[in-house]
Design a protein around this motif. Sequence first.
Motif, PDB file in Angstrom:
ATOM      1  N   GLY A  61      85.096  67.214 -27.843  1.00 40.01           N
ATOM      2  CA  GLY A  61      84.445  67.976 -28.888  1.00 40.01           C
ATOM      3  C   GLY A  61      84.314  67.227 -30.200  1.00 40.01           C
ATOM      4  N   LEU A  62      84.440  65.899 -30.171  1.00 43.04           N
ATOM      5  CA  LEU A  62      84.366  65.104 -31.399  1.00 43.04           C
ATOM      6  C   LEU A  62      82.928  65.037 -31.892  1.00 43.04           C
ATOM      7  N   THR A  63      82.738  65.080 -33.192  1.00 43.21           N
ATOM      8  CA  THR A  63      81.401  65.053 -33.777  1.00 43.21           C
ATOM      9  C   THR A  63      81.147  63.808 -34.603  1.00 43.21           C
ATOM     10  N   GLU A  64      82.164  62.951 -34.780  1.00 38.68           N
ATOM     11  CA  GLU A  64      81.980  61.753 -35.580  1.00 38.68           C
ATOM     12  C   GLU A  64      82.973  60.690 -35.136  1.00 38.68           C
ATOM     13  N   ALA A  65      82.713  59.464 -35.561  1.00 36.33           N
ATOM     14  CA  ALA A  65      83.613  58.357 -35.260  1.00 36.33           C
ATOM     15  C   ALA A  65      83.461  57.319 -36.358  1.00 36.33           C
ATOM     16  N   GLU A  66      84.541  56.616 -36.649  1.00 39.31           N
ATOM     17  CA  GLU A  66      84.505  55.559 -37.665  1.00 39.31           C
ATOM     18  C   GLU A  66      84.260  54.223 -36.993  1.00 39.31           C
ATOM     19  N   LEU A  67      83.266  53.496 -37.485  1.00 36.45           N
ATOM     20  CA  LEU A  67      82.947  52.180 -36.947  1.00 36.45           C
ATOM     21  C   LEU A  67      84.004  51.181 -37.408  1.00 36.45           C
ATOM     22  N   VAL A  68      84.738  50.613 -36.458  1.00 39.75           N
ATOM     23  CA  VAL A  68      85.792  49.654 -36.776  1.00 39.75           C
ATOM     24  C   VAL A  68      85.227  48.241 -36.897  1.00 39.75           C
ATOM     25  N   SER A  69      84.463  47.820 -35.884  1.00 36.61           N
ATOM     26  CA  SER A  69      83.893  46.465 -35.922  1.00 36.61           C
ATOM     27  C   SER A  69      82.753  46.369 -34.919  1.00 36.61           C
ATOM     28  N   TRP A  70      81.820  45.471 -35.208  1.00 36.05           N
ATOM     29  CA  TRP A  70      80.755  45.140 -34.269  1.00 36.05           C
ATOM     30  C   TRP A  70      81.214  43.972 -33.418  1.00 36.05           C
ATOM     31  N   LEU A  71      80.927  44.026 -32.129  1.00 37.75           N
ATOM     32  CA  LEU A  71      81.249  42.937 -31.217  1.00 37.75           C
ATOM     33  C   LEU A  71      80.035  42.063 -30.932  1.00 37.75           C
ATOM     34  N   VAL A  72      78.873  42.444 -31.501  1.00 39.55           N
ATOM     35  CA  VAL A  72      77.644  41.664 -31.374  1.00 39.55           C
ATOM     36  C   VAL A  72      77.001  41.577 -32.751  1.00 39.55           C
ATOM     37  N   ALA A  73      76.029  40.719 -32.864  1.00 38.10           N
ATOM     38  CA  ALA A  73      75.280  40.563 -34.102  1.00 38.10           C
ATOM     39  C   ALA A  73      73.795  40.707 -33.804  1.00 38.10           C
ATOM     40  N   GLU A  74      73.009  40.975 -34.833  1.00 40.18           N
ATOM     41  CA  GLU A  74      71.566  41.080 -34.650  1.00 40.18           C
ATOM     42  C   GLU A  74      71.026  39.746 -34.140  1.00 40.18           C
ATOM     43  N   GLY A  75      70.237  39.818 -33.076  1.00 36.97           N
ATOM     44  CA  GLY A  75      69.699  38.621 -32.451  1.00 36.97           C
ATOM     45  C   GLY A  75      70.443  38.217 -31.192  1.00 36.97           C
ATOM     46  N   ASP A  76      71.631  38.809 -30.965  1.00 38.99           N
ATOM     47  CA  ASP A  76      72.389  38.490 -29.754  1.00 38.99           C
ATOM     48  C   ASP A  76      71.762  39.163 -28.538  1.00 38.99           C
TER      49      ASP A  76
END
Length: 516
Positions: free
Chosen positions: A21-36
């Motif tokens: 029933g979760l409605t949100e989440a905090e982004l901890v880190s990206w494991l990819v970058a734009e262009g990957d």
Amino acid sequence: MSAPAVNAALLVFALPDLGEGLTEAELVSWLVAEGDAVAVDQPVAEVETAKSVVEVPSPFAGTVAVLHGRPGEVLDVGAPFLSVRPEGSEAPPAGTSFGLASDAAPAVAAAASALREDAGVPTAATHEGGEPTTSEGSGNVLIGYGTPGGLTGGRRRPRKGAAVRPAGTTPETAVAAPAAAPASGEPASPASTSDVSPAGAATLCVSPLVRKLAREHGLRLEDVRGSGEEGLILRRDVEAAIAARPQASDVASQAASSSPPAGRPGDAAEPGSAERDARSGLAVLERTPLRGVRRTIAEAMSRSRREIPEATVWVDVDVTALVELRAAMKRRTSDAVPGILSFVARFVVAGLARYPELNSRIETGDGGSQELVRVDGVNLGIAAQTDRGLVVPSVRRADTMSARELDAEIRRLAGLAREGKATPSDLSSGTFTLNNYGVFGVDGSAAIINYPESAILGMGRIIDRPWVVDGQLAVRKVTELTLAFDHRVCDGGTAGGFLRFVADAMEDPGAMLADL
């Protein structure tokens, strides 16, 4: 005007429903970058939910075009999360940017998501042009849930506070509305006055929670120095700025008091911007919203106290024989020897087989009717203190395991809990909880039942105490067991019988293990 072809080629992956029933989440880190380049089911980010830190894989294969969010930002379920350019699609013209460089981008994305929900279009897989597209997800199990294998229905009613498209407007015009400048003569909105500098440059702050926190304290975002990537303003930056303000106000107050107004000698000016606690009169250092694990703990404990009429029984136990048994096992073998907690866990599941009422729970129906639910087997929850708070991963089918198998599984789950890697399923499937609060150096505790379970057994520290053995005073290894139970599922006789069973097993483990 229709969207450019390059936009229509992008597949937008919305933040999926992570369960519970979760409605949100905090982004901890990206494991990819734009262009990957990414493949189906490849982890692309780590997010923190109310339960744990989990990896989110991509349901699409292609090239990462846009990362919709920055580390530290709280994202709503169903909001744009990742945009992927499918393999073989046309690359964007040189100079084209799809990033969130403008403050208008979050508003546009939120409005677009709200419009898709209002129209009943699934948000899990859509083109950035607004048209739904079929997901190429594998359907494999993902964080205990699964990547979509096709169009999956999202929420069909607008989220609370979501933008509603006015009659007579098209999705394109409605989405563009948040970014439009106010009409001549109309007053600027609070967001436009506090989030945009006089020169017109957008402030690097994409989190609505951070903006709200700044507005509530009358803080101008352009006066805050961001510590995030490329100067992104994070919640800690706003909180630090708020905490520093009373110091400046005190200086101003001292300056004002040095020359009091005529007719009121000795009066000191009150600090103008320091928030005062209404109850104590002291300065408020910070206000931290409850979220994640801490909010989950608060809600579960409050509900337990509110709904469960609990009672508590306890007993002191001479565990000298159990301690000596384990020491003898360590001397005889080089293999890993189960810990004391693992032996106690084995005695607990044996006791629950004899007193199954404590392994049940009460469910309340829509009409207020109540049912006693009993299950086949024991999922034994082990309370574990972590940096993120108290969590209770459960050993599934603990009733089928030996003490040695229980020891290995308890250690594995404890490690996952400390790393924040335990899944929501690991943390919410228990039927009975065992809590070793003796590791904190305390003898006993009136524990709160882990809702919706019916009982929790706690064990204190093991210490040397004077004890009478065969009429003679001796020094023995003694601990205290405490059982809190739901008085609706059983009476004191059942609870006392279970507690005595576990205590007897700990006092004479050889006899008990021979029968298990």
